[in-house]
Design a protein around this motif. Sequence first.
Motif, PDB file in Angstrom:
ATOM      1  N   PRO A 179      46.507  21.168  54.888  1.00 39.21           N
ATOM      2  CA  PRO A 179      45.379  20.457  54.261  1.00 39.21           C
ATOM      3  C   PRO A 179      45.610  18.948  54.372  1.00 39.21           C
ATOM      4  O   PRO A 179      46.696  18.451  54.087  1.00 39.21           O
ATOM      5  N   THR A 180      44.587  18.227  54.808  1.00 34.58           N
ATOM      6  CA  THR A 180      44.704  16.791  55.022  1.00 34.58           C
ATOM      7  C   THR A 180      43.479  16.105  54.431  1.00 34.58           C
ATOM      8  O   THR A 180      42.342  16.494  54.722  1.00 34.58           O
ATOM      9  N   LEU A 181      43.702  15.103  53.590  1.00 30.39           N
ATOM     10  CA  LEU A 181      42.604  14.357  52.984  1.00 30.39           C
ATOM     11  C   LEU A 181      42.384  13.076  53.772  1.00 30.39           C
ATOM     12  O   LEU A 181      43.302  12.265  53.935  1.00 30.39           O
ATOM     13  N   LEU A 182      41.167  12.906  54.278  1.00 22.84           N
ATOM     14  CA  LEU A 182      40.805  11.702  55.021  1.00 22.84           C
ATOM     15  C   LEU A 182      39.921  10.859  54.116  1.00 22.84           C
ATOM     16  O   LEU A 182      38.804  11.244  53.786  1.00 22.84           O
ATOM     17  N   HIS A 183      40.432   9.709  53.692  1.00 27.55           N
ATOM     18  CA  HIS A 183      39.700   8.856  52.754  1.00 27.55           C
ATOM     19  C   HIS A 183      39.084   7.688  53.505  1.00 27.55           C
ATOM     20  O   HIS A 183      39.760   7.007  54.272  1.00 27.55           O
ATOM     21  N   LYS A 209      34.628   8.413  60.048  1.00 28.46           N
ATOM     22  CA  LYS A 209      35.190   9.750  59.864  1.00 28.46           C
ATOM     23  C   LYS A 209      34.581  10.753  60.845  1.00 28.46           C
ATOM     24  O   LYS A 209      35.265  11.638  61.333  1.00 28.46           O
ATOM     25  N   TYR A 240      36.304  13.559  63.205  1.00 26.07           N
ATOM     26  CA  TYR A 240      35.937  14.977  63.211  1.00 26.07           C
ATOM     27  C   TYR A 240      35.700  15.465  64.639  1.00 26.07           C
ATOM     28  O   TYR A 240      36.155  16.536  65.031  1.00 26.07           O
ATOM     29  N   ASP A 273      33.267  17.758  54.550  1.00 23.66           N
ATOM     30  CA  ASP A 273      32.852  16.368  54.400  1.00 23.66           C
ATOM     31  C   ASP A 273      32.361  16.139  52.972  1.00 23.66           C
ATOM     32  O   ASP A 273      31.811  17.047  52.366  1.00 23.66           O
ATOM     33  N   GLU A 274      32.566  14.925  52.476  1.00 22.73           N
ATOM     34  CA  GLU A 274      32.171  14.607  51.088  1.00 22.73           C
ATOM     35  C   GLU A 274      32.803  15.612  50.124  1.00 22.73           C
ATOM     36  O   GLU A 274      32.146  16.116  49.215  1.00 22.73           O
ATOM     37  N   GLU A 275      34.071  15.881  50.310  1.00 22.60           N
ATOM     38  CA  GLU A 275      34.773  16.926  49.546  1.00 22.60           C
ATOM     39  C   GLU A 275      34.718  16.657  48.041  1.00 22.60           C
ATOM     40  O   GLU A 275      34.761  17.580  47.233  1.00 22.60           O
ATOM     41  N   HIS A 276      34.579  15.400  47.652  1.00 18.98           N
ATOM     42  CA  HIS A 276      34.564  15.050  46.230  1.00 18.98           C
ATOM     43  C   HIS A 276      33.237  15.394  45.557  1.00 18.98           C
ATOM     44  O   HIS A 276      33.151  15.400  44.322  1.00 18.98           O
TER      45      HIS A 276
END
Length: 197
Positions: free
Chosen positions: A89-93, A100, A104, A192-195
Motif C-alpha cells: 500500500p502506497t499513499l501518494l499525496h 498524480k 497513475y 483516487d481521492e482516497e480521503h
Amino acid sequence: KFTIKEASALQPFPQDPSYGDFIAQLADYYQQDPLFFFKRLKTFLTGTQKELVKDKPLYQEKQTVLLTSEQAHVVEFVNTMIGAKQFCPTLLHGVTGAGKTEVYQRLIIKNALLGKSSIVLLPEVSLATQFQDIFISQLPSSISVLGFHSATGARERKELWSLLLSSKPVVIVGVHLPILLPFSNLGLIIIDEEHET
C-alpha cells in the motif's frame, strides 16, 4: 415438498482462485449472505441500463509528459513492487493538478506490460467517466480501458466480462463495483481521492 432440478446451463466465470474467500470475507463483514454479492454482480452485468451517449472526450492527443523528480521517484518505487509482485500500500499525496494522473498512467502501463489488470476507483461516477476518457485518449491503444459503474452500457459490460474470462489485461474505472469483479490477473488498485468519504 421441493423438487431439485438439474441446472440447465453454467455461466462462464473468470478464473480467480481467491474470489470465493474474498466474497466470504465481504459477506461476514457486511453480515450478508454470500449469494447477495453474486446476485449483485450478475444483476449489474446483465441489467438493461440505458446506453448513455458520451460527449466527445476533451483529451484528444496523446501527450508526452516529463515527470518531475518526485513523480519519477514514486513511479520507480511502485514499479519495483509491481515487478516483484509484492503487495505494498502506497499513499501518494498531492494537491489538485500536481500530476498524480500521470503517475497513475505510468503505473498502469507497467502493469499492463506484465499482463496484469488495473482497477481505478473514484469517489463518484462523473469523475469515473472523466478519468476513463483521459485514460482512453492518453494510454497506448493496446490497453483496454472500460468503465464499470452506473453509467456503463450493456455493450461495455459484455466486453469487460469477455476480457475477464480471457484473462486479458484491462483497466477498469469505477466507484465501488469493480472490487466485486473476479480477476485472474489483478496487479494494481488505484484509489483516487482516497480521503473522500
